[in-house]
Design an enzyme around this catalytic site. Structure first.
Site, PDB file in Angstrom:
ATOM      1  CB  THR A  21     -75.327 -69.155  12.187  1.00 15.27           C
ATOM      2  OG1 THR A  21     -74.009 -68.664  11.955  1.00 15.27           O
ATOM      3  CG2 THR A  21     -75.296 -70.658  12.318  1.00 15.27           C
ATOM      4  CB  CYS A  36     -56.494 -73.723  14.372  1.00 12.15           C
ATOM      5  SG  CYS A  36     -55.472 -74.815  15.329  1.00 12.15           S
ATOM      6  CB  ALA A  41     -76.903 -56.866  14.420  1.00 13.89           C
ATOM      7  CG  HIS A  42     -71.715 -60.007  14.734  1.00 11.52           C
ATOM      8  ND1 HIS A  42     -70.401 -60.337  14.524  1.00 11.52           N
ATOM      9  CD2 HIS A  42     -72.428 -61.081  14.314  1.00 11.52           C
ATOM     10  CE1 HIS A  42     -70.327 -61.567  14.007  1.00 11.52           C
ATOM     11  NE2 HIS A  42     -71.549 -62.026  13.867  1.00 11.52           N
TER      12      HIS A  42
END
Ligand code: PLP
Length: 374
Positions: A74, A320, A194-195
């Protein structure tokens, strides 16, 4: 979480043991400030530079390019978009919301969207037509692989013609980097996190081509070559580097293993859930991702909740907003009707998933669909 069957690796991945070990070592032994010139600082600096090399190797970065550590994809996307000159941004409706939100903050940047094929694929020639239809854009943004559908975009067909036109390209490789080789010439800006590849959350990188301009988003102490101020999160960077090494060494093998699991899952589900349909058919896709429409009458939200109650984590094609489920903008851009989008389930596998796991899932899913369908 022993019995948990995690099939949502496009949301995030468990931290690899190698990454955990590297982080623990960095925390206990390399706690110095990498900007300090003394021994404690040098030890931390070495961790950061080793990780930088591992990331460069993972993405096959050109010599002369720079790997800038940031807090994640991001931030990377925001930084690139904030950096480019005023004018036009050419992109797709498939991109991560960070692309659209960062572009939306710039009053001096207009956005041209390239139409998406029904399969979720972006046709390189159509993208180039949009580029050529007006003044040369300041930036083109195209993701390497989509998080919701797993569809892989033709980046290799975009890099040379855009470079020939002198147009900058940013590629969000967050979903692709750990899963498939980046089989394209290096773009001007490559963003990763990385995640999604077995590293920790809160760290990512921008790989910037040689001689390509980039401005800092965060200013201060001048770290990361003045492109991202703030003391580097050494333990997180250590985990990122270790994860990058593991996935680089095993990516090919892991891709074919996941591809066979995916094929088996498709065969099973098409048989046990007649009326279901795979999203992205005909387009190249990530080996770990299967997105499909459940049969009429089913609700992906209800199925997801029932699977969750059984310890099975998957994702759905709706999101949502203010208490109401809305179809995903990605599926809408692909022309998937709203009622079908509300029936889309996304399965995204990872290295811990086995054939037994997939067996458990394909056995339970038709039962859950029957139980939750009105
Ligand atoms: N780009 C893509 C394709 C993603 O899937 C994600 C994660 O959801 C991001 C960017 C954002 O990454 P991060 O969580 O590192 O900010």
């Amino acid at each position: 979480m022993n019995d948990l069957l995690y099939l949502d690796h496009n949301a995030t991945t468990p931290v690899l043991p190698e990454a955990q070990a590297a982080m623990a070592t960095a925390l206990s032994e390399c706690w110095g400030n990498p900007s300090s010139g003394h021994a404690a600082g040098r030890a931390a600096r070495a961790v950061v530079e080793d990780a930088r090399k591992a990331i460069a190797e993972l993405v096959d970065a050109d010599r002369g390019s720079r790997v800038i550590f940031v807090s994640g994809a991001t931030e990377g996307i925001n930084q690139v978009i904030a950096s480019v000159p005023q004018g036009r941004l050419v992109t797709t409706a498939l991109e991560h919301p960070a692309v659209h939100a960062a572009a939306g903050r710039r009053d001096d940047l207009s956005v041209d969207l390239v139409p998406v094929e029904e399969s979720g694929h972006v046709d390189a020639l159509r993208l180039l037509e949009v580029v050529d239809a007006n003044d040369p854009p300041s930036l083109v943004c195209c993701m390497a692989a989509n998080n919701e559908t797993g569809v892989v975009q033709p980046i290799g067909e975009l890099v040379p013609p855009l470079r020939a036109r002198g147009v900058r390209l940013m590629v969000d490789a967050s979903q692709m980097a750990g899963r498939l080789p980046l089989n394209f010439e290096a773009p001007d800006y490559l963003v990763l996190t990385a995640h999604k590849l077995g590293g920790p959350k809160g760290v990512g990188a921008i790989v910037v081509g040689e001689g390509i301009d980039l401005s800092p988003l965060i200013v201060g102490g001048g770290q990361e070559g003045d492109l991202r101020s703030g003391t580097e999160p050494v333990p997180a960077i250590a985990g990122f580097g270790a994860a990058a090494q593991v996935v680089l060494d095993s990516r090919q093998e892991e891709a074919s293993r996941l591809w066979s699991l995916r094929e088996a899952m498709v065969r099973h589900l098409m048989h046990s859930l007649p009326g279901s349909r795979v999203i992205g058919l005909g387009a190249p896709r990530l080996p770990n991702t299967l997105s499909f429409v459940l049969p009429e009458g089913a609700s992906a939200t209800a199925v997801k909740a029932a699977l969750d109650a059984d310890g099975i984590c998957v994702s759905s094609g709706s999101s949502c907003h203010e208490g109401h489920d809305a179809p995903s903008t990605v599926l809408t851009a692909m022309g998937v009707p709203a009622d079908e989008a509300m029936r889309v389930l996304r399965i995204s596998m990872g290295r811990l998933n086995t054939a037994e796991d997939i067996g458990r899932f394909v056995q339970r899913l038709p039962e859950v669909v029957a139980e939750t369908t009105a």
